[in-house]
Motif scaffolding. Structure first.
Motif, mmCIF file in Angstrom:
data_model
loop_
_atom_site.group_PDB
_atom_site.id
_atom_site.type_symbol
_atom_site.label_atom_id
_atom_site.label_comp_id
_atom_site.label_asym_id
_atom_site.label_seq_id
_atom_site.Cartn_x
_atom_site.Cartn_y
_atom_site.Cartn_z
ATOM 1 N N LEU A 42 62.287 29.896 99.614
ATOM 2 C CA LEU A 42 61.173 30.852 99.691
ATOM 3 C C LEU A 42 61.233 31.821 98.526
ATOM 4 O O LEU A 42 62.292 32.032 97.946
ATOM 5 C CB LEU A 42 61.285 31.675 100.980
ATOM 6 C CG LEU A 42 61.168 30.909 102.291
ATOM 7 C CD1 LEU A 42 61.514 31.837 103.445
ATOM 8 C CD2 LEU A 42 59.743 30.381 102.445
ATOM 9 N N GLY A 43 60.115 32.449 98.245
ATOM 10 C CA GLY A 43 60.169 33.566 97.318
ATOM 11 C C GLY A 43 59.111 33.574 96.262
ATOM 12 O O GLY A 43 58.350 32.626 96.068
ATOM 13 N N GLY A 44 59.078 34.706 95.571
ATOM 14 C CA GLY A 44 58.106 34.908 94.519
ATOM 15 C C GLY A 44 57.886 36.399 94.387
ATOM 16 O O GLY A 44 58.267 37.160 95.262
ATOM 17 N N CYS A 45 57.328 36.766 93.270
ATOM 18 C CA CYS A 45 57.048 38.184 93.084
ATOM 19 C C CYS A 45 55.535 38.347 93.025
ATOM 20 O O CYS A 45 54.866 37.634 92.277
ATOM 21 C CB CYS A 45 57.698 38.679 91.798
ATOM 22 S SG CYS A 45 57.290 40.391 91.429
ATOM 23 N N PRO A 46 54.986 39.287 93.784
ATOM 24 C CA PRO A 46 53.528 39.457 93.793
ATOM 25 C C PRO A 46 52.971 39.800 92.406
ATOM 26 O O PRO A 46 51.787 39.611 92.162
ATOM 27 C CB PRO A 46 53.300 40.627 94.750
ATOM 28 C CG PRO A 46 54.590 40.886 95.451
ATOM 29 C CD PRO A 46 55.680 40.201 94.697
ATOM 30 N N TYR A 47 53.854 40.307 91.516
ATOM 31 C CA TYR A 47 53.374 40.711 90.183
ATOM 32 C C TYR A 47 53.747 39.693 89.106
ATOM 33 O O TYR A 47 53.699 39.992 87.918
ATOM 34 C CB TYR A 47 53.839 42.140 89.877
ATOM 35 C CG TYR A 47 53.309 43.033 90.975
ATOM 36 C CD1 TYR A 47 51.951 43.328 91.032
ATOM 37 C CD2 TYR A 47 54.113 43.447 92.019
ATOM 38 C CE1 TYR A 47 51.420 44.035 92.087
ATOM 39 C CE2 TYR A 47 53.598 44.170 93.092
ATOM 40 C CZ TYR A 47 52.239 44.453 93.118
ATOM 41 O OH TYR A 47 51.698 45.142 94.168
ATOM 42 N N ALA A 48 54.129 38.479 89.540
ATOM 43 C CA ALA A 48 54.406 37.379 88.594
ATOM 44 C C ALA A 48 53.621 36.171 89.077
ATOM 45 O O ALA A 48 54.147 35.293 89.743
ATOM 46 C CB ALA A 48 55.901 37.085 88.551
ATOM 47 N N LYS A 49 52.351 36.175 88.754
ATOM 48 C CA LYS A 49 51.451 35.106 89.237
ATOM 49 C C LYS A 49 51.962 33.720 88.843
ATOM 50 O O LYS A 49 52.433 33.515 87.742
ATOM 51 C CB LYS A 49 50.053 35.285 88.643
ATOM 52 C CG LYS A 49 49.329 36.500 89.166
ATOM 53 C CD LYS A 49 48.489 36.187 90.400
ATOM 54 C CE LYS A 49 47.942 37.440 91.068
ATOM 55 N NZ LYS A 49 48.945 38.318 91.711
ATOM 56 N N GLY A 50 51.873 32.795 89.801
ATOM 57 C CA GLY A 50 52.266 31.418 89.507
ATOM 58 C C GLY A 50 53.752 31.158 89.678
ATOM 59 O O GLY A 50 54.182 30.019 89.661
ATOM 60 N N ALA A 51 54.539 32.213 89.830
ATOM 61 C CA ALA A 51 55.982 32.001 90.000
ATOM 62 C C ALA A 51 56.231 31.554 91.428
ATOM 63 O O ALA A 51 55.701 32.142 92.370
ATOM 64 C CB ALA A 51 56.749 33.276 89.705
#
Ligand code: HMG
Ligand code: MG
Length: 302
Positions: A237-246
Motif C-alpha cells: 500500500l501507499g503513495g503520497c497525495p502530492y506525488a501524482k502517479g506514484a
C-alpha cells in the motif's frame, strides 16, 4: 562484498500505506492493522501523521488511532510531525519517535508541506529540539532523492545539501526516499552515499516506492553498500497525495521474502505478515499488491 546479517524493517503501512486512500478507513481497522503487524514481529511501526486534516483527511483520526493501539514493549511507534503544531498534538500520545519530512527538490517541498526547503529546516529545528527535550528520537525523511514529479531529475548534490541541513539541526536518522519510484541501483547508491557522508550506516534507511518495479533491486543495491534499515508497507500500500502517479511502497512481504532467501535475519514471521496484508486489503476491498503476499495466499488456498 558481504551483505548485512540483520535488517531492520520500519513498517510504514498504517501511515504511508493508508494516507492516500480516498475512502475513510475506520480507526478500529487501523488499530487492528497495527496489532497484526506487531504480532508478525515488526519492531518499528509508523502509526499515523499529525498533519493538517484538510491536506490529508485519512490521518485526521491520529489521536484516536494512537489511543486505540495496544502497545507492545520493544516496539517503537512513530508519527509524522511537520511542524510545532503537529508535535504539540502528538506529544500527549507518547510517540517513541517522530518523523520530520523534507524534500531534495524545492518544487516538491512547496507542494507537500507548503514551504521552501530552507523554511522547512527552520520549522523543523524547534521540533527536533522539543522532541529531544522530551526524550524522543527524530527520524528525517528526504523525499524525491532521485527524482521529483515536478522538477524531474534530482542530483546527489541536492540530496547532500539537505542531508547536511538535517544533520545540522540534530535529526538523528535520515531516510532516503524515492517518492515516485524512478530510482535504479546506481542512482540510489549515489544518493545513499551522499547521506552516508553525514550519517553513520546505522542511521540511514531506504524508503522506496515501487512505481517502476525497481524497489527490491534498489534495496539489494543498498545492502551491497551496507545499508540495513528499510521502510516497507504491508500489501504494497501507499503513495503520497502530492506525488501524482506514484504507487505504493515496496511491499513488506516482498522484502521479507528477499531477505529470507539471502539468509538475512529480520525477526518477522512472513505468514503472519501475509495475514496482516490480507486483513487491510480486505478492509480496502482489494487484493494485496504484494506479489509474495498473493503467491503465499494462492499456495494456502491450493
Ligand atoms: P500550511 O497551510 O502551510 O500551515 O500547511 P499553516 O501553518 O499556514 O496553517 C494553516 C492551517 O493548517 C491552520 O488551520 C492550521 O491550524 C493547520 P486553519 O486555521 O486554516 O483551520 N495546521 C495543522 N493542522 C493539523 N496539524 C498540523 C497543522 N499545521 C498547520 N500539524 C502543513 C503546512 C505541513 C501542515 C500542510 O502542508 C500539511 O499538512 N501537509 C501534508 C503533508 C503530508 O502529510 N504529506 C504526506 C506525508 S509525507 C510523504 O508521504 C513522503 C514520505 O513517505 C517519504 C517519501 O515517500 O517521499 C515520508
Ligand atoms: Mg512515502
Amino acid at each position: 562484498m558481504t551483505l548485512p546479517t540483520h535488517v531492520t524493517l520500519v513498517e510504514v503501512g498504517p501511515r504511508d500505506g493508508l494516507q492516500n486512500e480516498k475512502l475513510p478507513v475506520s480507526t478500529a481497522h487501523k488499530a487492528q492493522m497495527v496489532a497484526l503487524l506487531q504480532a508478525a514481529g515488526l519492531k518499528e511501526i509508523e502509526v499515523t501523521s499529525f498533519v493538517s486534516p484538510k491536506w490529508v483527511p485519512q490521518m485526521a483520526d491520529n489521536l484516536a488511532v494512537m489511543a486505540a493501539i495496544q502497545r507492545l514493549p520493544g516496539v517503537r511507534y512513530s508519527v509524522l510531525t511537520p511542524n510545532m503544531q503537529g508535535l504539540q498534538a502528538a506529544l500527549p500520545t507518547h510517540p517513541d519517535e517522530i518523523v520530520v519530512f523534507a524534500a531534495a527538490s524545492e518544487a516538491f517541498s512547496q507542494k507537500n508541506i507548503n514551504c521552501s526547503i530552507a523554511e522547512s529546516i527552520e520549522r523543523f529545528a524547534p521540533v527536533v529540539a522539543a522532541a529531544h527535550a522530551a526524550g524522543i528520537k527524530v527520524r528525517g525523511a528526504l523525499s524525491c532523492a532521485v527524482g521529483c514529479p515536478y522538477q524531474g531529475e534530482v542530483s546527489p548534490d541536492e540530496v547532500e545539501r539537505v542531508a547536511r541541513l538535517m544533520k545540522a539541526i540534530g535529526v538523528d536518522h535520515l531516510g532516503i526516499a524515492d517518492t515516485i519510484g524512478v530510482g535504479t541501483p546506481k542512482k540510489i547508491q549515489a544518493a545513499m552515499e551522499r547521506a552516508l557522508k553525514h550519517y553513520p550506516l546505522d542511521q540511514v534507511s531506504g524508503h522506496f516506492h515501487d512505481t517502476y518495479g525497481q524497489a527490491l533491486t534498489n534495496i539489494y543495491a543498498c545492502l551491497e553498500i551496507g545499508v540495513h534499515t528499510f521502510d516497507a508497507s504491508v500489501a504494497g500500500l501507499g503513495g503520497c497525495p502530492y506525488a501524482k502517479g506514484a504507487t505504493g511502497n515496496v511491499a513488506t512481504e516482498d522484502v521479507v521474502f528477499l531477505l529470507n532467501g539471502l539468509g538475512i535475519e529480520t525477526g518477522i514471521d512472513i505468514d503472519k505478515l501475509v495475514d496482516a496484508g490480507l486483513f487491510i486489503s480486505d478492509a480496502l476491498g482489494r487484493q494485496p499488491v504484494s506479489r509474495v503476499g498473493r503467491a503465499l495466499l494462492a499456495k494456502r488456498a491450493g
